[in-house]
Each structure stands twice: as structure tokens, then as C-alpha cells.
Scaffold this active site. Structure first.
Site, short mmCIF file in Angstrom:
data_model
loop_
_atom_site.label_atom_id
_atom_site.label_comp_id
_atom_site.label_asym_id
_atom_site.label_seq_id
_atom_site.Cartn_x
_atom_site.Cartn_y
_atom_site.Cartn_z
N LEU A 279 43.74 49.98 45.83
CA LEU A 279 42.71 48.59 46.64
C LEU A 279 43.09 47.35 45.79
CD1 LEU A 279 40.02 51.01 48.74
CD2 LEU A 279 42.58 49.54 49.48
N ASP A 280 42.71 46.23 45.95
CA ASP A 280 42.98 45.37 45.01
C ASP A 280 41.26 45.19 45.12
OD1 ASP A 280 42.14 44.04 47.56
OD2 ASP A 280 44.56 43.17 47.40
N ILE A 281 40.96 44.09 43.74
CA ILE A 281 39.76 43.59 43.78
C ILE A 281 38.84 43.41 45.11
CG2 ILE A 281 38.42 42.53 42.15
CD1 ILE A 281 40.90 42.13 40.41
N SER A 283 39.04 44.46 47.78
CA SER A 283 39.32 45.21 49.15
C SER A 283 38.29 46.36 48.82
CB SER A 283 40.76 45.74 49.26
OG SER A 283 41.16 44.77 49.76
N ARG A 367 48.09 41.62 53.20
CA ARG A 367 48.02 39.92 52.31
C ARG A 367 49.43 39.48 52.96
NH1 ARG A 367 42.67 39.21 50.90
NH2 ARG A 367 41.20 41.31 50.11
#
Length: 408
Positions: A279-281, A283, A367
Site C-alpha cells: 500500500l503506498d504512502i 493509502s 490511481r
């Protein structure tokens, strides 16, 4: 007092002493003395008179005659009627009055619950001959019914990427025995054998090789834990980057969900704890950290088919509602890095939030997909991986994966 005196008859002659005296009145006559031989002869004669000749064999279908002598050899005191005497008290009836004879009963067949005949024990084979091969008795359940035959496990499918001469660790990973790191650790510990011989690191084998794994490796693998974390915004999934801390720093006893029960926390649970999916920063949501390489391979492997569900809050860049054809393109038809995406499930959760269900996980995939159809992502939260849901787990807290939970 008067005394009477009797006079004897002078004419009576005296009785000689050799003549026996007559019986006295009121006294029984003396019994004649019988010798032993005479008594035995008299008894034999009496037995011969009471003994009857042996009866003739009765024809088939008629009852046998009654025995005149008991089994102990003594005469039967019960008087049997003669054979020709009628068996009823009234006058004899002829065949017309007697009526038709009752039908004969059919021969009795073996009852279903009758005990089977006892089998004779098998004879011992002659010297020098091999013993006969016997089949094991069928298993039965608690109710006595015959149990189903043992279930045979299908052969494990081998990956098409495994060829002749590949490394042992790759072969074990393709079979789903362990991850690549686990396989190398087991080989170094001496827990793996190939065709009965101890395996070594870097060994190359063929696809038909027989691999045996020590029970200690399975025990060590069963003790590995998997942690579910509700990652908040501002943490990276893996290694620290650009000054952001990794999400694993949140796995501390004070951040454990109070409702989590069962497994006691141990410092060893933090060793080799790696994220299975990213999970990116920006999210948040469900993040899996595991020590079990099998779970990591099932979630992020190339052949993984585990679903990941996301709630995505979006805004259309251009004014106006989102056209239905854009939603159809999100489900199928987009490409990233010149590679087509796998089909997805996209639907509206509410007026400004979409629900994505994916079977793959490329970098910043959702995204970039939304940008291709003119949508801007304002928030992204992962709520489910396979059969495991985020549920009521608060942001920044974690819990252990229970034994009754599975991603597949």
C-alpha cells in the site's frame, strides 16, 4: 383271687423238633433267603420283559415314535398310546370329513441376521513357499457401517517453469512446499533429502526427483505467524524510504488490538516479517505482514488469483457525471506499461466512491487506472484480501491471523 389251671390234652401227640414252627399270630412269615446269583438272574429277567424292540425307521415327513426307554437306561414310566390309536377323543373321521391337508411349509431359508458359518483357519504354506497375500479388512465407522475407501491425494502439479537441471529451492517453491528463503534455510539445516540423499545448497535436480522434508521443518513452519495491520496514511509498506517509516514499526505490544486473543506476543515474531502486498504512502487499510513464505507466494505470486477489494473516493476532472463507458473501461480494456490488465470488478459504492476488486497488484495500479479515464483519486482504502476482511480493526492497530482464517 381265683387261679385257673389249664389241663393239657393227653391225646395230642408231641411235635417233633425238626418240624418248623408255624407263624405266630400278628408276625409275618420269614422271607426266603435268596442268593446273589438268583437275585441277578431275576433282575435280568425283569429287565428283558420291560425292554421293547427297537422301532423301525419312520418314513420321511412323519415324526419319530416316542422312546420307551429313557436316556439313562431305565424304563419309561409314561405309557405311550399304541401307534394305531387315534390322536383325538372322538370317533375316527374319514378323508372326506377330515378336509384337505394343510399346505406344507417351504424349507426355511437362512435368516438375514443369522450368524455366518465359522471359517476354517488358513492352512500354513509349505516350507519354501511365500505366504499368501491377504487384503486388510474394510474399515468401519462408529455406527458399524462400512467406511469409504481411503482418499488418494492427487499428484502435486509441477510448475511449467521448472525444467531439468533447475535449482532445488526453485523446485520446492514451485511445488508450494516453502518459499525460496525457507527452502534455502531448510537445506542449510540438513532438513531436505533428494532421493534419500542429503541435499546441498545450489543443488540442481530433475522434475521427477523425490523430495523428503524433515518433520522439524514443518514444526518450525507452523510456528510462523501472520499479522494483519490497519496501515494509516504516512507509512510505507516495505523498507523505509524518503524519511518515511515502515509499517512494521507499528507492530508493538501496546498497538495490539485489545479484542485479539489466542497467541501470545513474542519478540521472535518480528524476525523475517515481510509485507505480502503493498500500500503506498497515501493509502490506508489492510496490510498483511507474514513470516510464512507460502502465504506471501499465494498473495503476490505471478499466478495468484486472490481477490483484493478497495474503496476508492474519486472526483471527475472534467465537470459532469462519470459516463458508463468509463466504468466499463475500468473493468476491462486498459493497459499499463504496454501490458494489458487483468479483468476487474468496478461498481459504485455510493455517489462519490467506487468499489474495485482486483486479482493483481501493480505499482499504484488503481490511481493510474483512474487517470486514464479522467478520474482523480482522493482516498484509497483496502478492506479485504481473499476471505479475510479488515472489519473493526482500528487504524494503527494490528492482530494475529487466526487459525480458522484463510486467504484462499
Amino acid at each position: 383271687m381265683v387261679t385257673l389251671k389249664l389241663k393239657k390234652d393227653p391225646t395230642a401227640s408231641p411235635r417233633p423238633r425238626s418240624e418248623p414252627r408255624g407263624p405266630l399270630r400278628g408276625v409275618a412269615a420269614p422271607r426266603k433267603q435268596v442268593t446273589l446269583a438268583e437275585a441277578q438272574a431275576e433282575r435280568a429277567a425283569r429287565s428283558a420283559q420291560n425292554r421293547r424292540p427297537a422301532p423301525e425307521a419312520a418314513p420321511r415327513g412323519e415324526p419319530p415314535p416316542r422312546r420307551a426307554v429313557r436316556q439313562d437306561g431305565l424304563p419309561n414310566t409314561r405309557r405311550d398310546p399304541p401307534r394305531d390309536a387315534p390322536r383325538h377323543d372322538g370317533p375316527p373321521r374319514d378323508a372326506a370329513q377330515r378336509g384337505p391337508a394343510p399346505p406344507r411349509r417351504p424349507p426355511q431359508t437362512a435368516r438375514a441376521d443369522a450368524r455366518p458359518p465359522r471359517e476354517r483357519p488358513p492352512q500354513r504354506p509349505a516350507r519354501g513357499e511365500p505366504p499368501p497375500r491377504t487384503e486388510p479388512p474394510p474399515r468401519r465407522d462408529a455406527a458399524g457401517r462400512g467406511a469409504s475407501p481411503p482418499r488418494r491425494e492427487p499428484p502435486r502439479p509441477t510448475s511449467a517453469a521448472v525444467r531439468e537441471g533447475d535449482r532445488l529451492s526453485k523446485y520446492m517453491t514451485a511445488r508450494g512446499m516453502a518459499s525460496r528463503r525457507e527452502a534455502d534455510d531448510w537445506i542449510a539445516a540438513g532438513w531436505v533429502r533428494v532421493d534419500g540423499k542429503l541435499a546441498v545448497l545450489g543443488q540442481r535436480i530433475g522434475p521427477d526427483a523425490r523430495i523428503d522434508i524433515d518433520a522439524r521443518a514443518r514444526t518450525e513452519q507452523a510456528q510462523r505467524v501472520t499479522i494483519l495491520l490497519n496501515k494509516p496514511v504516512g507509512y510505507v509498506s516495505g523498507q523505509a524510504e524518503d524519511g518515511y517509516e515502515p509499517a512494521v514499526v507499528l507492530v508493538r505490544p501496546e498497538n495490539r488490538w485489545p479484542e485479539d486473543r489466542g497467541i501470545s506476543f513474542h519478540a521472535g515474531h518480528l524476525r523475517h516479517l515481510a509485507p505480502a502486498g503493498r500500500l503506498d504512502i497515501d493509502s490506508l487499510g489492510l496490510l498483511v505482514l507474514t513470516q510464512d513464505g507460502r502465504i506471501a507466494k499465494a498473495l503476490i505470486g505471478e499466478d495468484s488469483r486472490v481477490e483484493k477489494e478497495y474503496l476508492v473516493r474519486v472526483r471527475r476532472i472534467e465537470p459532469g457525471p462519470v459516463p458508463p463507458q468509463d466504468i466499463a473501461r475500468l473493468e476491462h480494456g486498459l493497459e499499463l506499461d504496454d501490458k494489458p490488465l487483468k479483468p476487474a470488478k468496478v461498481s459504485w459504492a455510493n455517489e462519490d466512491q467506487l468499489r474495485f476488486v482486483l486479482r493483481e497488484g501493480r505499482k499504484r495500479q488503481i490511481r493510474r487506472m483512474c487517470e486514464l479515464v479522467g478520474l482523480e483519486v482522493l482516498g484509497l482504502k483496502r478492506v479485504r484480501i481473499g476471505s479475510v476482511v479488515l472489519g473493526k480493526l482500528p487504524p494503527g492497530q494490528w492482530r494475529y491471523l487466526r487459525s480458522d482464517e484463510s486467504f484462499i
